[in-house]
Design an enzyme around this catalytic site. Structure first.
Site, PDB file in Angstrom:
ATOM      1  N   ARG A 118      22.630  53.664  39.911  1.00  0.00           N
ATOM      2  CA  ARG A 118      21.807  52.668  39.219  1.00  0.00           C
ATOM      3  C   ARG A 118      22.287  52.371  37.807  1.00  0.00           C
ATOM      4  NH1 ARG A 118      17.816  55.637  41.637  1.00  0.00           N
ATOM      5  NH2 ARG A 118      17.079  54.674  43.559  1.00  0.00           N
ATOM      6  N   LYS A 140      28.972  40.187  31.917  1.00  0.00           N
ATOM      7  CA  LYS A 140      28.941  39.675  33.292  1.00  0.00           C
ATOM      8  C   LYS A 140      29.931  40.470  34.128  1.00  0.00           C
ATOM      9  CE  LYS A 140      28.067  34.764  32.873  1.00  0.00           C
ATOM     10  NZ  LYS A 140      28.543  33.497  33.420  1.00  0.00           N
ATOM     11  N   GLU A 182      41.459  29.220  27.357  1.00  0.00           N
ATOM     12  CA  GLU A 182      40.106  29.676  26.999  1.00  0.00           C
ATOM     13  C   GLU A 182      39.964  29.780  25.477  1.00  0.00           C
ATOM     14  OE1 GLU A 182      37.673  30.042  29.224  1.00  0.00           O
ATOM     15  OE2 GLU A 182      38.645  30.473  31.146  1.00  0.00           O
ATOM     16  N   LYS A 224      32.146  34.346  21.116  1.00  0.00           N
ATOM     17  CA  LYS A 224      31.524  34.751  22.378  1.00  0.00           C
ATOM     18  C   LYS A 224      30.348  35.686  22.094  1.00  0.00           C
ATOM     19  CE  LYS A 224      31.597  35.713  27.073  1.00  0.00           C
ATOM     20  NZ  LYS A 224      32.302  35.815  28.332  1.00  0.00           N
ATOM     21  N   GLU A 234      22.294  33.891  30.238  1.00  0.00           N
ATOM     22  CA  GLU A 234      22.673  32.534  30.609  1.00  0.00           C
ATOM     23  C   GLU A 234      21.504  31.699  31.094  1.00  0.00           C
ATOM     24  OE1 GLU A 234      26.012  32.196  33.339  1.00  0.00           O
ATOM     25  OE2 GLU A 234      26.649  30.391  32.289  1.00  0.00           O
ATOM     26  N   ARG A 238      24.334  29.723  26.561  1.00  0.00           N
ATOM     27  CA  ARG A 238      25.549  30.355  27.083  1.00  0.00           C
ATOM     28  C   ARG A 238      26.315  29.410  28.006  1.00  0.00           C
ATOM     29  NH1 ARG A 238      26.221  36.743  28.872  1.00  0.00           N
ATOM     30  NH2 ARG A 238      28.361  36.558  29.577  1.00  0.00           N
ATOM     31  N   ASN A 242      30.999  27.161  29.621  1.00  0.00           N
ATOM     32  CA  ASN A 242      31.554  26.536  30.835  1.00  0.00           C
ATOM     33  C   ASN A 242      32.202  25.190  30.563  1.00  0.00           C
ATOM     34  OD1 ASN A 242      30.837  28.586  32.653  1.00  0.00           O
ATOM     35  ND2 ASN A 242      28.719  27.895  32.546  1.00  0.00           N
ATOM     36  N   HIS A 245      34.815  23.843  32.863  1.00  0.00           N
ATOM     37  CA  HIS A 245      34.796  24.679  34.067  1.00  0.00           C
ATOM     38  C   HIS A 245      34.224  23.977  35.297  1.00  0.00           C
ATOM     39  CE1 HIS A 245      35.960  27.801  31.350  1.00  0.00           C
ATOM     40  NE2 HIS A 245      35.901  28.745  32.271  1.00  0.00           N
ATOM     41  N   HIS A 249      36.592  24.687  38.191  1.00  0.00           N
ATOM     42  CA  HIS A 249      36.229  25.456  39.394  1.00  0.00           C
ATOM     43  C   HIS A 249      36.431  24.619  40.654  1.00  0.00           C
ATOM     44  CE1 HIS A 249      33.466  28.348  36.974  1.00  0.00           C
ATOM     45  NE2 HIS A 249      34.661  28.875  37.164  1.00  0.00           N
ATOM     46  N   HIS A 262      43.236  30.284  36.831  1.00  0.00           N
ATOM     47  CA  HIS A 262      41.951  29.828  36.309  1.00  0.00           C
ATOM     48  C   HIS A 262      42.111  29.032  35.001  1.00  0.00           C
ATOM     49  CE1 HIS A 262      37.741  29.819  35.228  1.00  0.00           C
ATOM     50  NE2 HIS A 262      38.044  30.407  34.092  1.00  0.00           N
TER      51      HIS A 262
HETATM   52  N1  NAD Z   1      32.948  38.441  33.515  1.00  0.00           N
HETATM   53  C1  NAD Z   1      33.206  37.312  32.886  1.00  0.00           C
HETATM   54  O1  NAD Z   1      32.481  36.906  31.969  1.00  0.00           O
HETATM   55  C2  NAD Z   1      34.413  36.552  33.268  1.00  0.00           C
HETATM   56  C3  NAD Z   1      34.838  35.477  32.472  1.00  0.00           C
HETATM   57  C4  NAD Z   1      36.008  34.821  32.824  1.00  0.00           C
HETATM   58  C5  NAD Z   1      36.730  35.237  33.929  1.00  0.00           C
HETATM   59  N2  NAD Z   1      36.291  36.275  34.677  1.00  0.00           N
HETATM   60  C6  NAD Z   1      37.063  36.756  35.839  1.00  0.00           C
HETATM   61  O2  NAD Z   1      38.302  37.249  35.359  1.00  0.00           O
HETATM   62  C7  NAD Z   1      39.255  37.164  36.405  1.00  0.00           C
HETATM   63  C8  NAD Z   1      40.542  36.634  35.843  1.00  0.00           C
HETATM   64  O3  NAD Z   1      41.018  37.513  34.858  1.00  0.00           O
HETATM   65  P1  NAD Z   1      42.563  37.578  34.478  1.00  0.00           P
HETATM   66  O4  NAD Z   1      43.065  36.214  34.226  1.00  0.00           O
HETATM   67  O5  NAD Z   1      42.694  38.617  33.442  1.00  0.00           O
HETATM   68  O6  NAD Z   1      43.219  38.007  35.864  1.00  0.00           O
HETATM   69  P2  NAD Z   1      43.813  39.402  36.399  1.00  0.00           P
HETATM   70  O7  NAD Z   1      42.941  40.522  36.084  1.00  0.00           O
HETATM   71  O8  NAD Z   1      44.161  39.154  37.819  1.00  0.00           O
HETATM   72  O9  NAD Z   1      45.150  39.553  35.567  1.00  0.00           O
HETATM   73  C9  NAD Z   1      46.188  38.622  35.748  1.00  0.00           C
HETATM   74  C10 NAD Z   1      47.490  39.301  36.143  1.00  0.00           C
HETATM   75  O10 NAD Z   1      48.082  39.852  34.962  1.00  0.00           O
HETATM   76  C11 NAD Z   1      48.365  41.231  35.160  1.00  0.00           C
HETATM   77  N3  NAD Z   1      48.216  41.852  33.856  1.00  0.00           N
HETATM   78  C12 NAD Z   1      47.065  42.006  33.146  1.00  0.00           C
HETATM   79  N4  NAD Z   1      47.347  42.538  31.951  1.00  0.00           N
HETATM   80  C13 NAD Z   1      48.692  42.717  31.903  1.00  0.00           C
HETATM   81  C14 NAD Z   1      49.583  43.212  30.912  1.00  0.00           C
HETATM   82  N5  NAD Z   1      49.151  43.568  29.704  1.00  0.00           N
HETATM   83  N6  NAD Z   1      50.889  43.279  31.205  1.00  0.00           N
HETATM   84  C15 NAD Z   1      51.353  42.859  32.425  1.00  0.00           C
HETATM   85  N7  NAD Z   1      50.563  42.365  33.387  1.00  0.00           N
HETATM   86  C16 NAD Z   1      49.248  42.295  33.120  1.00  0.00           C
HETATM   87  C17 NAD Z   1      47.420  41.689  36.228  1.00  0.00           C
HETATM   88  O11 NAD Z   1      47.928  42.799  36.910  1.00  0.00           O
HETATM   89  C18 NAD Z   1      47.333  40.457  37.122  1.00  0.00           C
HETATM   90  O12 NAD Z   1      48.417  40.451  38.005  1.00  0.00           O
HETATM   91  C19 NAD Z   1      38.643  36.286  37.486  1.00  0.00           C
HETATM   92  O13 NAD Z   1      38.267  37.089  38.569  1.00  0.00           O
HETATM   93  C20 NAD Z   1      37.424  35.689  36.813  1.00  0.00           C
HETATM   94  O14 NAD Z   1      36.376  35.441  37.734  1.00  0.00           O
HETATM   95  C21 NAD Z   1      35.161  36.937  34.363  1.00  0.00           C
HETATM   96 ZN    ZN Z   2      37.000  30.555  32.275  1.00  0.00          ZN
END
Ligand code: NAD
Ligand code: ZN
Length: 367
Positions: A118, A140, A182, A224, A234, A238, A242, A245, A249, A262
């Site tokens: 939990r 999130k 972003e 942020k 949200e 918040r 987006n 987005h 999306h 993304h």
């Molecule tokens: N929780 C939230 O508020 C929120 C906001 C925006 C996005 N997201 C989520 O985040 C995800 C996307 O995140 P992302 O773009 O970081 O993708 P990711 O985690 O897939 O990372 C992108 C790639 O870069 C590699 N990588 C990461 N750091 C590295 C480093 N320092 N050196 C070498 N390689 C590295 C990873 O292994 C991966 O292959 C999506 O699933 C999205 O839904 C969440």
């Molecule tokens: Zn985004």
């Protein structure tokens, strides 16, 4: 090093940003805890040992779990594996889960932390630019279902965000640039001065200059943090996060996952939202052009046709209706008034959306 506070009363926490920042500061003074470090198969070999050492030095007992890299990892199956690893490692309510990696690891490990027993504490140690400025802050967490992205999740704030900018040295160029999209978003939605700085420092940022990055990542985290503090769950403001987005999306969905990064889809979505803002609000054409120019300077796409042919409007419109943030099938847009100022929740007539899409696709492809 810079510290940014996320002011959420008893759920408040610090974001530390700098070169060589290590996770664990929030556990200082506590007796030995069990820590489960979750990372992916790309990031763990690069930074896993350092992270483990930092936590061990503080006296904690560390177990590492490595998941495959990539979006498919945000799944029920992988979540189940994390629960099993947490149980095998003997985690209890006082333990902590550390997410070391990009947004995928952050969302998955964060959701495991939100739900295991939990809820156990968790620390974000983001290593992608997107995770540093966006996903690691704000609480999130979640996973995807075959039926859609991020359909299962929870709000669960970390107790600490530790941003080591040195890790960006190994981030692939396309991922880095997608993260910059972003960063641009924060300028448009909140801070015209930040946008000016991004233009002035565009080359230094493209080259990952440490000083330029520290200032910019810290400012994005501040924004942020401020937005999240105003609206943790949200229900209102918040939504401005987006910006770009809604179309972004839809592009990701319509073209099938894996085609767009993304941030790339968001870059196109921001250009489109700027075009809509010119048509429907007072957003000046010159300001739209500044946004488009900056995205292009960083090699980011601005045209829906950037990955081949532009998707048909009907397919995008359908995808927008399925978006979690739509209401009664009506897509909601964040539109800009001027640089640094946006309005959210704008319902725009279908005809106006379609016209702007066709016109923008033509304009962006011509240039
Ligand atoms: N929780 C939230 O508020 C929120 C906001 C925006 C996005 N997201 C989520 O985040 C995800 C996307 O995140 P992302 O773009 O970081 O993708 P990711 O985690 O897939 O990372 C992108 C790639 O870069 C590699 N990588 C990461 N750091 C590295 C480093 N320092 N050196 C070498 N390689 C590295 C990873 O292994 C991966 O292959 C999506 O699933 C999205 O839904 C969440
Ligand atoms: Zn985004």
């Amino acid at each position: 090093m810079k510290t940014v506070r996320v002011d959420l009363h008893e759920r408040g926490y610090d974001i530390r940003i700098g070169n060589g920042v290590e996770p664990g500061a929030s556990l200082a003074g506590e007796p030995s805890r069990r820590a489960l470090v979750v990372s992916d198969a790309v990031v763990d070999p690069l930074y896993g040992d350092r992270c483990e050492r930092a936590l061990r030095t503080l006296g904690h007992v560390v177990t590492r779990v490595v998941v495959p890299a990539g979006e498919e990892t945000k799944s029920l199956d992988r979540l189940g594996e994390l629960y099993a690893a947490a149980a095998a490692a003997g985690l209890d309510r006082r333990s902590v889960i550390v997410a070391l990696g990009g947004g995928v690891v952050g969302d998955l490990a964060g959701f495991a932390a939100a739900t295991y027993m939990r809820g156990v504490r968790f620390i974000q140690a983001p290593t992608s630019l997107l995770a540093m400025v966006d996903s690691s802050v704000g609480g999130k967490t979640g996973i995807n279902l075959p039926q859609g992205k991020n359909l299962v999740g929870a709000f669960h704030q970390p107790i600490e965000v530790a941003i080591d900018l040195n890790t960006l040295a190994t981030l692939p160029e396309v991922e880095y640039r997608a993260g910059l999209a972003e960063v641009v978003k924060y300028g448009v939605i909140w801070d015209a001065t930040l946008f000016d700085r991004l233009e002035a420092d565009a080359d230094r940022l493209a080259a990952r200059d440490a000083a330029a990055l520290t200032a910019v990542v810290a400012r994005c985290c501040e924004i942020k943090a401020e937005v999240v503090a105003m609206d943790e769950r949200e229900s209102g403001v918040r939504a401005i996060l987006n910006f770009g987005h809604t179309l972004g999306h839809a592009l990701e969905t319509a073209d099938g996952y894996g085609v767009w990064l993304h941030g790339e889809a968001v870059a196109v979505g921001m250009a489109y939202a700027a075009e809509l803002s010119v048509r429907l609000r007072s957003f000046p054409e010159g300001t739209r052009d500044r946004l488009v120019d900056l995205l292009r300077r960083w090699g980011l796409p601005v045209s829906p046709a950037a990955k081949g042919t532009a998707p048909e409007w009907a397919a995008l419109r359908r995808a927008m209706g399925l978006d979690k943030k739509s209401m009664d099938g009506q897509a909601r847009f964040v539109l800009a008034e001027k640089m640094g100022s946006v309005v959210f929740g704008c319902a725009v007539e279908d005809g106006a959306l379609a016209d702007a899409y066709r016109e923008w696709t033509r304009k962006a492809s011509d240039q």
